[in-house]
Design a protein around this motif. Structure first.
Motif, PDB file in Angstrom:
ATOM      1  N   ALA A   1       0.856  -1.177   0.000  1.00 13.99           N
ATOM      2  CA  ALA A   1       0.000   0.000   0.000  1.00 13.99           C
ATOM      3  C   ALA A   1       0.894   1.228   0.000  1.00 13.99           C
ATOM      4  O   ALA A   1       1.910   1.255   0.698  1.00 13.99           O
ATOM      5  CB  ALA A   1      -0.922   0.006   1.217  1.00 13.99           C
ATOM      6  N   THR A   2       0.531   2.214  -0.788  1.00 10.71           N
ATOM      7  CA  THR A   2       1.378   3.395  -0.928  1.00 10.71           C
ATOM      8  C   THR A   2       0.670   4.655  -0.430  1.00 10.71           C
ATOM      9  O   THR A   2      -0.558   4.769  -0.490  1.00 10.71           O
ATOM     10  CB  THR A   2       1.775   3.607  -2.394  1.00 10.71           C
ATOM     11  N   VAL A   3       1.476   5.573   0.060  1.00 10.24           N
ATOM     12  CA  VAL A   3       1.036   6.937   0.355  1.00 10.24           C
ATOM     13  C   VAL A   3       1.705   7.832  -0.670  1.00 10.24           C
ATOM     14  O   VAL A   3       2.933   7.824  -0.812  1.00 10.24           O
ATOM     15  CB  VAL A   3       1.420   7.378   1.778  1.00 10.24           C
ATOM     16  N   ALA A   4       0.905   8.572  -1.406  1.00 11.85           N
ATOM     17  CA  ALA A   4       1.435   9.383  -2.497  1.00 11.85           C
ATOM     18  C   ALA A   4       2.324  10.502  -1.975  1.00 11.85           C
ATOM     19  O   ALA A   4       2.089  11.061  -0.901  1.00 11.85           O
ATOM     20  CB  ALA A   4       0.278   9.967  -3.310  1.00 11.85           C
ATOM     21  N   ARG A   5       3.341  10.820  -2.769  1.00 11.53           N
ATOM     22  CA  ARG A   5       4.194  11.964  -2.437  1.00 11.53           C
ATOM     23  C   ARG A   5       3.339  13.219  -2.406  1.00 11.53           C
ATOM     24  O   ARG A   5       2.497  13.426  -3.266  1.00 11.53           O
ATOM     25  CB  ARG A   5       5.305  12.117  -3.471  1.00 11.53           C
ATOM     26  N   GLY A   6       3.598  14.035  -1.426  1.00 13.41           N
ATOM     27  CA  GLY A   6       2.831  15.261  -1.308  1.00 13.41           C
ATOM     28  C   GLY A   6       1.488  15.080  -0.634  1.00 13.41           C
ATOM     29  O   GLY A   6       0.745  16.037  -0.453  1.00 13.41           O
ATOM     30  N   SER A   7       1.187  13.852  -0.247  1.00 12.31           N
ATOM     31  CA  SER A   7      -0.080  13.608   0.425  1.00 12.31           C
ATOM     32  C   SER A   7      -0.139  14.371   1.732  1.00 12.31           C
ATOM     33  O   SER A   7       0.788  14.316   2.534  1.00 12.31           O
ATOM     34  CB  SER A   7      -0.241  12.111   0.707  1.00 12.31           C
ATOM     35  N   THR A   8      -1.208  15.074   1.921  1.00 12.14           N
ATOM     36  CA  THR A   8      -1.381  15.776   3.186  1.00 12.14           C
ATOM     37  C   THR A   8      -2.333  15.006   4.094  1.00 12.14           C
ATOM     38  O   THR A   8      -2.569  15.413   5.221  1.00 12.14           O
ATOM     39  CB  THR A   8      -1.958  17.182   2.954  1.00 12.14           C
ATOM     40  N   LEU A   9      -2.841  13.887   3.582  1.00 12.88           N
ATOM     41  CA  LEU A   9      -3.938  13.240   4.285  1.00 12.88           C
ATOM     42  C   LEU A   9      -3.698  11.757   4.580  1.00 12.88           C
ATOM     43  O   LEU A   9      -4.492  11.146   5.258  1.00 12.88           O
ATOM     44  CB  LEU A   9      -5.221  13.407   3.463  1.00 12.88           C
TER      45      LEU A   9
END
Lengths: 113, 113
Positions: B90-98
């Motif tokens: 599972a990934t968290v996108a770069r720049g994700s603020t959430l």
């Protein structure tokens, strides 16, 4: 070790009925999430919640869904009028920081008849 | 879309062998997390690797990350029957603020005694 807990573990409901799924996140966590997994499919994001408000919601999270943190410990997902396609495993998750590990609860298996 | 995709979809090995599962994703990430799910149960966090890291170890688990290829691998050494489960990246996108996680479809690992 602290854990995320969810109740009930299983819920069977009739189409059109309202259900409330409950979660107790880890106590010092600030960010809360709901995901769902339809049988045999990938885990899908529904909504994130921070500082007593929704931070982000997916296209799945339409007007029939709502979330609430009614007190300092519980985090609930309400489905107002269930549909057959809402049958899935619903997972609650939490973390201290949005970019840290998300810890998942054991899930609530919802079956809509 | 951001979703990671694992391969193979299914892997069957004997106890004592190593198991390697791969994950690819499409857009830049902040971090990538691996989870295990026993049949019909909750998601158990295994390892989080950040975009500036190349390798992490935890017990018999080794995770690598190649951001140039947008891929990650999970190696389980000296596998045991108890390792039988589905494994998800599972990934968290770069720049994700959430902090939203994007999951792949998973690899079903079966370890035969």
């Amino acid at each position: 070790e602290p854990e995320v807990t969810q109740t009930p573990s299983h819920q069977v409901t009739q189409m059109g009925q309202e259900v409330i799924l409950r979660c107790v996140p880890i106590s010092n966590h600030l960010y809360f999430y709901w995901y769902r997994q339809i049988l045999g499919q990938k885990v899908e994001f529904l909504v994130s919640f921070y500082n007593n408000e929704i931070s982000e919601k997916s296209e799945i999270f339409d007007d029939q869904f709502s979330v609430e943190r009614p007190d300092g410990s519980n985090f609930t997902l309400k489905i107002r009028s269930t549909k057959l396609e809402d049958s899935a495993m619903y997972f609650c998750a939490s973390n201290r920081d949005r970019l840290e590990t998300q810890y998942f609860g054991p899930g609530t298996r919802l079956l809509v008849l | 879309s951001q979703q990671g995709e694992e391969d193979p979809q299914a892997l069957s090995i004997q106890e004592g062998e190593n198991a390697t599962m791969n994950c690819s994703y499409k857009t830049s990430i902040n971090n990538l997390q691996w989870y295990r799910q026993n049949s019909g149960r909750g998601l158990v966090h295994l390892i989080l690797i950040r975009s500036n890291e190349r390798e992490k170890h935890s017990g018999r688990l080794r995770v690598t990350l190649d951001t140039s290829k947008k891929s990650s691998s999970l190696l389980i050494t000296a596998s045991r029957a108890a390792d039988t489960a589905s494994y998800f990246c599972a990934t968290v996108a770069r720049g994700s603020t959430l902090g939203r996680l994007y999951f792949g479809r998973g690899t079903q690992l079966t370890v035969w005694p």
